[in-house]
Design a protein around this motif. Structure first.
Motif, PDB file in Angstrom:
ATOM      1  N   MET A 173     -11.057  14.319  24.153  1.00 54.99           N
ATOM      2  CA  MET A 173     -11.827  13.256  24.791  1.00 54.99           C
ATOM      3  C   MET A 173     -11.491  11.882  24.218  1.00 54.99           C
ATOM      4  N   GLU A 174     -11.783  10.871  25.022  1.00 57.48           N
ATOM      5  CA  GLU A 174     -11.517   9.492  24.621  1.00 57.48           C
ATOM      6  C   GLU A 174     -12.689   8.990  23.775  1.00 57.48           C
ATOM      7  N   PHE A 175     -12.391   8.602  22.552  1.00 57.68           N
ATOM      8  CA  PHE A 175     -13.387   8.023  21.655  1.00 57.68           C
ATOM      9  C   PHE A 175     -13.370   6.496  21.791  1.00 57.68           C
ATOM     10  N   GLN A 176     -14.432   5.880  21.356  1.00 59.57           N
ATOM     11  CA  GLN A 176     -14.496   4.415  21.301  1.00 59.57           C
ATOM     12  C   GLN A 176     -14.078   3.950  19.914  1.00 59.57           C
ATOM     13  N   GLU A 177     -13.156   3.018  19.859  1.00 61.86           N
ATOM     14  CA  GLU A 177     -12.715   2.474  18.579  1.00 61.86           C
ATOM     15  C   GLU A 177     -13.733   1.447  18.084  1.00 61.86           C
ATOM     16  N   LEU A 178     -14.232   1.644  16.868  1.00 63.97           N
ATOM     17  CA  LEU A 178     -15.231   0.743  16.291  1.00 63.97           C
ATOM     18  C   LEU A 178     -14.634  -0.195  15.253  1.00 63.97           C
ATOM     19  N   GLU A 179     -13.616   0.267  14.557  1.00 62.53           N
ATOM     20  CA  GLU A 179     -13.000  -0.546  13.496  1.00 62.53           C
ATOM     21  C   GLU A 179     -11.588  -0.041  13.252  1.00 62.53           C
ATOM     22  N   LYS A 180     -10.666  -0.968  13.062  1.00 62.09           N
ATOM     23  CA  LYS A 180      -9.309  -0.568  12.705  1.00 62.09           C
ATOM     24  C   LYS A 180      -8.689  -1.651  11.828  1.00 62.09           C
ATOM     25  N   THR A 181      -8.575  -1.322  10.549  1.00 62.54           N
ATOM     26  CA  THR A 181      -7.933  -2.193   9.580  1.00 62.54           C
ATOM     27  C   THR A 181      -6.856  -1.373   8.876  1.00 62.54           C
ATOM     28  N   ASP A 182      -6.187  -1.979   7.908  1.00 59.02           N
ATOM     29  CA  ASP A 182      -5.180  -1.236   7.145  1.00 59.02           C
ATOM     30  C   ASP A 182      -5.799  -0.085   6.374  1.00 59.02           C
ATOM     31  N   GLN A 183      -7.087  -0.205   6.043  1.00 55.76           N
ATOM     32  CA  GLN A 183      -7.723   0.788   5.174  1.00 55.76           C
ATOM     33  C   GLN A 183      -8.780   1.643   5.850  1.00 55.76           C
ATOM     34  N   VAL A 184      -9.302   1.208   6.984  1.00 60.78           N
ATOM     35  CA  VAL A 184     -10.383   1.950   7.644  1.00 60.78           C
ATOM     36  C   VAL A 184     -10.125   2.038   9.146  1.00 60.78           C
ATOM     37  N   HIS A 185     -10.181   3.276   9.684  1.00 64.24           N
ATOM     38  CA  HIS A 185     -10.176   3.520  11.123  1.00 64.24           C
ATOM     39  C   HIS A 185     -11.467   4.261  11.457  1.00 64.24           C
ATOM     40  N   TYR A 226     -19.321  10.426  14.951  1.00 66.86           N
ATOM     41  CA  TYR A 226     -18.543   9.358  14.315  1.00 66.86           C
ATOM     42  C   TYR A 226     -17.448   9.975  13.445  1.00 66.86           C
ATOM     43  N   VAL A 227     -16.287   9.392  13.505  1.00 66.40           N
ATOM     44  CA  VAL A 227     -15.151   9.828  12.693  1.00 66.40           C
ATOM     45  C   VAL A 227     -14.593   8.602  11.976  1.00 66.40           C
ATOM     46  N   THR A 228     -14.511   8.676  10.652  1.00 65.99           N
ATOM     47  CA  THR A 228     -14.014   7.541   9.865  1.00 65.99           C
ATOM     48  C   THR A 228     -12.925   7.998   8.914  1.00 65.99           C
ATOM     49  N   TYR A 229     -11.799   7.293   8.943  1.00 68.91           N
ATOM     50  CA  TYR A 229     -10.694   7.529   8.012  1.00 68.91           C
ATOM     51  C   TYR A 229     -10.617   6.338   7.068  1.00 68.91           C
ATOM     52  N   THR A 230     -10.671   6.620   5.770  1.00 67.62           N
ATOM     53  CA  THR A 230     -10.673   5.553   4.774  1.00 67.62           C
ATOM     54  C   THR A 230      -9.599   5.802   3.728  1.00 67.62           C
ATOM     55  N   ILE A 231      -8.778   4.799   3.476  1.00 75.11           N
ATOM     56  CA  ILE A 231      -7.751   4.881   2.428  1.00 75.11           C
ATOM     57  C   ILE A 231      -8.312   4.306   1.135  1.00 75.11           C
ATOM     58  N   MET A 239       0.833  -1.203   0.000  1.00 74.81           N
ATOM     59  CA  MET A 239       0.000   0.000   0.000  1.00 74.81           C
ATOM     60  C   MET A 239       0.868   1.253   0.000  1.00 74.81           C
ATOM     61  N   ASN A 240       0.532   2.203  -0.855  1.00 71.62           N
ATOM     62  CA  ASN A 240       1.271   3.467  -0.903  1.00 71.62           C
ATOM     63  C   ASN A 240       0.974   4.356   0.289  1.00 71.62           C
ATOM     64  N   LEU A 241      -0.246   4.192   0.850  1.00 73.02           N
ATOM     65  CA  LEU A 241      -0.701   5.083   1.911  1.00 73.02           C
ATOM     66  C   LEU A 241      -0.962   4.271   3.171  1.00 73.02           C
ATOM     67  N   GLN A 242      -0.402   4.755   4.295  1.00 77.77           N
ATOM     68  CA  GLN A 242      -0.600   4.097   5.586  1.00 77.77           C
ATOM     69  C   GLN A 242      -0.910   5.160   6.635  1.00 77.77           C
ATOM     70  N   ILE A 243      -1.823   4.841   7.552  1.00 77.58           N
ATOM     71  CA  ILE A 243      -2.200   5.797   8.588  1.00 77.58           C
ATOM     72  C   ILE A 243      -2.125   5.160   9.973  1.00 77.58           C
ATOM     73  N   SER A 244      -1.927   6.027  10.961  1.00 77.37           N
ATOM     74  CA  SER A 244      -2.042   5.638  12.369  1.00 77.37           C
ATOM     75  C   SER A 244      -2.952   6.653  13.044  1.00 77.37           C
ATOM     76  N   SER A 245      -3.708   6.207  14.041  1.00 75.69           N
ATOM     77  CA  SER A 245      -4.617   7.094  14.763  1.00 75.69           C
ATOM     78  C   SER A 245      -4.715   6.624  16.204  1.00 75.69           C
ATOM     79  N   LYS A 246      -5.314   7.456  17.045  1.00 77.33           N
ATOM     80  CA  LYS A 246      -5.442   7.119  18.462  1.00 77.33           C
ATOM     81  C   LYS A 246      -6.853   7.401  18.952  1.00 77.33           C
ATOM     82  N   THR A 247      -7.208   6.761  20.068  1.00 76.15           N
ATOM     83  CA  THR A 247      -8.561   6.933  20.590  1.00 76.15           C
ATOM     84  C   THR A 247      -8.764   8.318  21.202  1.00 76.15           C
ATOM     85  N   GLN A 248      -7.707   8.924  21.740  1.00 78.69           N
ATOM     86  CA  GLN A 248      -7.866  10.280  22.279  1.00 78.69           C
ATOM     87  C   GLN A 248      -8.099  11.257  21.131  1.00 78.69           C
TER      88      GLN A 248
END
Length: 277
Positions: A69-81, A102-107, A1-10
């Protein structure tokens, strides 16, 4: 994958965007200890740090509380957080509405899509602000960078900040040949805030290499802001639905310009997309 992301619950905050192995998102703490905070339920500052909602006064810091604030993680894959923040006793002290954010990051190949969805879980109409604040690595002080607009911009209104609030004096028009050239002193007066923009997209370009770094699609957002600190190695490109209070604000939250109003059990969604080159 050309694009990679990291994120946190805070704050459900992105903390890394790597394109072809190269970091694109601000990492340092020397100038600013954030990366890409979510602005909710206000954008910017409210006058005197407080606002009236349904005749009751509430206190909120700059850009609201979601980013801390602390969010709840619903999904975390290589392509969707995907994350959610649900109203609770802490939020209700500052903001009198029950909600789900809701906050969604999609590659998608070389594109990163950031989507916000707000659901009004309250019995009353909910009013709120919303915006993004991603900081991209860019040594703008070298004066080699510019922001290009996709359309001919002859009617942009620039807003000027005065002690963190929108001034009653117009901001200086700094568009030249349909672009904003980033200079050492570009952010000497805080953020560059724009409205009445025809373009749906802007491009961050390195003039030294003649290379386009990224294309930023903010379709649907009525404001776009640029921000950094003096000498900092990053530039924030910020899509907003609202702004800070004006200096002559009455303090009534519902009277804020472009405030979003959402009926009970309805949802509001928006997104912005960054394409990397």
């Amino acid at each position: 994958m050309n694009l990679q992301i990291s994120s946190k619950t805070q704050g459900a905050e992105l903390i890394s965007i790597k394109f072809k192995g190269k970091e694109m998102l601000h990492q340092g703490k020397e100038y600013w200890n954030r990366h890409a905070p979510i602005l909710f339920p206000i954008v910017g500052q409210i006058k005197n740090g407080e606002t009236k909602i349904n005749n009751k006064t509430y206190k909120m810091g700059q850009h609201g509380f979601a980013r801390d604030m602390e969010f709840q993680e619903l999904e975390k894959t290589d392509q969707v957080h995907k994350y959610v923040l649900k109203s609770n006793s802490q939020t209700l002290e500052k903001f009198p509405f029950k909600f789900e954010l809701y906050v969604t990051y999609t590659i998608n190949k070389n594109k990163l899509i950031t989507e916000y969805k707000v659901i009004n879980k309250d019995e009353n109409k909910m009013i709120f602000g919303l915006g993004g604040h991603p900081a991209f690595i860019c040594d703008y002080s070298s004066e080699n960078y510019e922001i290009q607009f996709e359309k001919n911009e002859d009617n942009i209104e620039f807003l000027q900040l005065e002690n963190g609030l929108i001034s009653d004096k117009p901001g200086k028009n700094i568009i030249n040949s349909n672009k904003i050239e980033l200079k050492k002193d570009s952010f000497i007066n805080d953020a560059i805030i724009m409205k009445n923009i025809k373009s749906n997209k802007v491009i961050l370009k390195d003039n030294l290499t003649n290379k386009e770094i990224l294309k930023f699609d903010f379709t649907g957002f009525p404001y776009l802001a640029l921000w950094s600190k003096k000498g900092a190695p990053f530039v924030c490109i910020e899509p907003w639905f609202n702004t800070a209070d004006r200096i002559d604000s009455t303090g009534d939250f519902e009277e804020k310009e472009n405030i979003i109003k959402l009926d009970p059990n309805k949802e509001f969604s928006c997104k912005y997309t960054v394409e990397f080159y």
